[in-house]
Design a protein around this motif. Structure first.
Motif, PDB file in Angstrom:
ATOM      1  N   THR A 108       0.790  -1.276  -0.170  1.00 54.40           N
ATOM      2  CA  THR A 108       0.134   0.084  -0.101  1.00 54.40           C
ATOM      3  C   THR A 108       0.681   1.363  -0.012  1.00 54.40           C
ATOM      4  O   THR A 108       0.394   2.258  -0.780  1.00 54.40           O
ATOM      5  CB  THR A 108      -1.023   0.015   1.308  1.00 54.40           C
ATOM      6  N   MET A 109       1.976   1.233   0.765  1.00 55.83           N
ATOM      7  CA  MET A 109       2.739   2.436   0.707  1.00 55.83           C
ATOM      8  C   MET A 109       3.386   2.518  -0.477  1.00 55.83           C
ATOM      9  O   MET A 109       3.412   3.779  -1.111  1.00 55.83           O
ATOM     10  CB  MET A 109       3.887   2.341   1.640  1.00 55.83           C
ATOM     11  N   GLU A 110       3.658   1.570  -1.041  1.00 56.58           N
ATOM     12  CA  GLU A 110       4.551   1.768  -2.540  1.00 56.58           C
ATOM     13  C   GLU A 110       3.419   2.113  -3.597  1.00 56.58           C
ATOM     14  O   GLU A 110       3.824   2.950  -4.503  1.00 56.58           O
ATOM     15  CB  GLU A 110       4.826   0.400  -2.863  1.00 56.58           C
ATOM     16  N   SER A 111       2.118   1.913  -3.231  1.00 53.90           N
ATOM     17  CA  SER A 111       0.870   2.351  -4.197  1.00 53.90           C
ATOM     18  C   SER A 111       1.274   3.970  -4.114  1.00 53.90           C
ATOM     19  O   SER A 111       0.309   4.345  -5.122  1.00 53.90           O
ATOM     20  CB  SER A 111      -0.289   1.445  -4.163  1.00 53.90           C
ATOM     21  N   TYR A 112       1.382   4.366  -3.198  1.00 53.82           N
ATOM     22  CA  TYR A 112       1.294   5.704  -3.066  1.00 53.82           C
ATOM     23  C   TYR A 112       2.603   6.765  -3.572  1.00 53.82           C
ATOM     24  O   TYR A 112       2.479   7.999  -3.658  1.00 53.82           O
ATOM     25  CB  TYR A 112       0.993   6.318  -1.499  1.00 53.82           C
ATOM     26  N   GLU A 113       3.374   6.216  -4.083  1.00 57.86           N
ATOM     27  CA  GLU A 113       4.387   6.781  -4.923  1.00 57.86           C
ATOM     28  C   GLU A 113       3.818   7.437  -6.048  1.00 57.86           C
ATOM     29  O   GLU A 113       3.283   7.065  -6.925  1.00 57.86           O
ATOM     30  CB  GLU A 113       5.558   5.606  -5.450  1.00 57.86           C
ATOM     31  N   GLY A 114       4.293   8.681  -6.201  1.00 56.18           N
ATOM     32  CA  GLY A 114       3.698   9.675  -7.208  1.00 56.18           C
ATOM     33  C   GLY A 114       2.431  10.245  -6.674  1.00 56.18           C
ATOM     34  O   GLY A 114       2.323  11.261  -7.478  1.00 56.18           O
ATOM     35  N   PHE A 115       1.860  10.035  -5.760  1.00 56.52           N
ATOM     36  CA  PHE A 115       0.734  10.873  -5.307  1.00 56.52           C
ATOM     37  C   PHE A 115       1.006  12.108  -4.361  1.00 56.52           C
ATOM     38  O   PHE A 115       2.253  12.045  -3.707  1.00 56.52           O
ATOM     39  CB  PHE A 115      -0.220  10.014  -4.339  1.00 56.52           C
ATOM     40  N   SER A 116       0.604  13.365  -4.791  1.00 55.03           N
ATOM     41  CA  SER A 116       0.989  14.524  -4.006  1.00 55.03           C
ATOM     42  C   SER A 116       0.685  14.550  -2.840  1.00 55.03           C
ATOM     43  O   SER A 116      -0.367  13.666  -2.380  1.00 55.03           O
ATOM     44  CB  SER A 116       0.409  15.557  -4.848  1.00 55.03           C
ATOM     45  N   ILE A 117       1.258  15.656  -1.914  1.00 55.52           N
ATOM     46  CA  ILE A 117       0.609  15.738  -0.486  1.00 55.52           C
ATOM     47  C   ILE A 117      -0.697  15.965  -0.551  1.00 55.52           C
ATOM     48  O   ILE A 117      -1.553  15.700   0.422  1.00 55.52           O
ATOM     49  CB  ILE A 117       1.563  16.929   0.056  1.00 55.52           C
ATOM     50  N   GLU A 118      -1.287  16.801  -1.645  1.00 59.62           N
ATOM     51  CA  GLU A 118      -2.653  16.994  -1.484  1.00 59.62           C
ATOM     52  C   GLU A 118      -3.470  15.851  -1.782  1.00 59.62           C
ATOM     53  O   GLU A 118      -4.641  15.603  -1.137  1.00 59.62           O
ATOM     54  CB  GLU A 118      -3.035  18.051  -2.483  1.00 59.62           C
ATOM     55  N   GLN A 119      -3.038  15.023  -2.554  1.00 55.09           N
ATOM     56  CA  GLN A 119      -4.053  13.809  -2.660  1.00 55.09           C
ATOM     57  C   GLN A 119      -3.910  12.928  -1.584  1.00 55.09           C
ATOM     58  O   GLN A 119      -4.965  12.208  -1.135  1.00 55.09           O
ATOM     59  CB  GLN A 119      -3.106  12.953  -3.979  1.00 55.09           C
ATOM     60  N   LYS A 120      -2.811  12.772  -0.930  1.00 53.30           N
ATOM     61  CA  LYS A 120      -2.717  11.950   0.155  1.00 53.30           C
ATOM     62  C   LYS A 120      -3.518  12.597   1.384  1.00 53.30           C
ATOM     63  O   LYS A 120      -4.287  11.886   2.027  1.00 53.30           O
ATOM     64  CB  LYS A 120      -1.154  11.773   0.859  1.00 53.30           C
TER      65      LYS A 120
END
Length: 243
Positions: free
Chosen positions: A92-104
């Motif tokens: 799951t953490m790896e899937s967030y690579e490329g997601f912006s701070i705003e998206q997170k």
């Protein structure tokens, strides 16, 4: 209008899209998701983004699962629960690579707004796992029980069907709701590959995190819809660690 309960997704976006396509959702339909949106296959962050966008078009109710709690904690403060890491958190953490701070941040808000349970106008209860209070979910002392408990399902499976609802032997937990819908405990553990029914409980988790399918059920007609076996949609991945 249909009310459709959808089982544990566990990062399987391909299975979710395939399932929704088979459902041919209409504007008046209601979708109730049983929790555990993340941890398992490689597209957990993408599942959350998809669900956020889906809720802008259709009526969706999102229940909170135990894996969602772990992911929420990580998004909020970077806390990595060791159990979570071993059971899908790493992916799951790896899937967030490329997601912006705003998206997170938007995803954190999604997790924070998940419901612990939902009771509809026909007194049907939806929650991720179970509850132990003989007075119902509203009186449950420990909120963690709602997304971790397995005793409700285990009790229903072993209950003598000859015991009538007005009997003193009938479990008080089961008397409060016309039907109860849960996820959390894969039906494949019992050799079943479709949603299972025991007493007035329906278990919709058909093992999408492992070697099962992602399932949905029309709660009025009991018609079942399923994706392909999820691991076949992710042939180069292992899915969640079941050990």
């Amino acid at each position: 209008m249909r009310t459709l309960a959808i089982g544990d997704i566990h990062g399987g976006l391909k299975a979710l899209i395939q399932l929704l396509n088979s459902l041919e959702i209409k504007d008046e339909d209601k979708l109730i998701f049983m929790g555990d949106y993340v941890d398992g296959w490689s597209e957990s962050a993408q599942v959350i983004q998809f669900l956020i966008e889906l809720s802008e078009k259709f009526e969706c109710i999102f229940i909170k699962g135990n894996h969602d709690v772990w992911c929420e904690e990580w998004l909020r403060n970077g806390e990595v629960n060791p159990t979570w890491y071993m059971h899908g958190g790493k992916e799951t953490m790896e899937s967030y690579e490329g997601f912006s701070i705003e998206q997170k941040q938007a995803h954190l808000v999604f997790f924070e707004n998940l419901k612990m349970y939902h009771i509809d106008d026909q007194n049907r209860l939806f929650l991720h796992a179970g509850f132990t209070s003989m007075h119902g979910v509203e009186k449950e002392v420990f909120q963690t029980t709602l997304y971790f408990d397995r005793t409700l399902w285990e009790m229903a499976l072993t209950m003598d069907k000859r015991i009538e609802k007005n009997s003193e032997l009938y479990p008080k937990r089961l008397t409060h709701y016309n039907e109860i819908y849960i996820g959390h405990t894969p039906t494949i553990n019992y050799g079943e590959y479709e949603p299972m029914n025991a007493i007035n409980i329906w278990n919709i988790d058909t093992g999408a995190a492992f070697f099962g399918k992602l399932s949905a059920i029309d709660i009025d007609t009991k018609e079942i819809f399923q994706s392909d076996i999820v691991k076949d949609l992710y042939p180069d991945e292992k899915g969640r660690n079941k050990n």
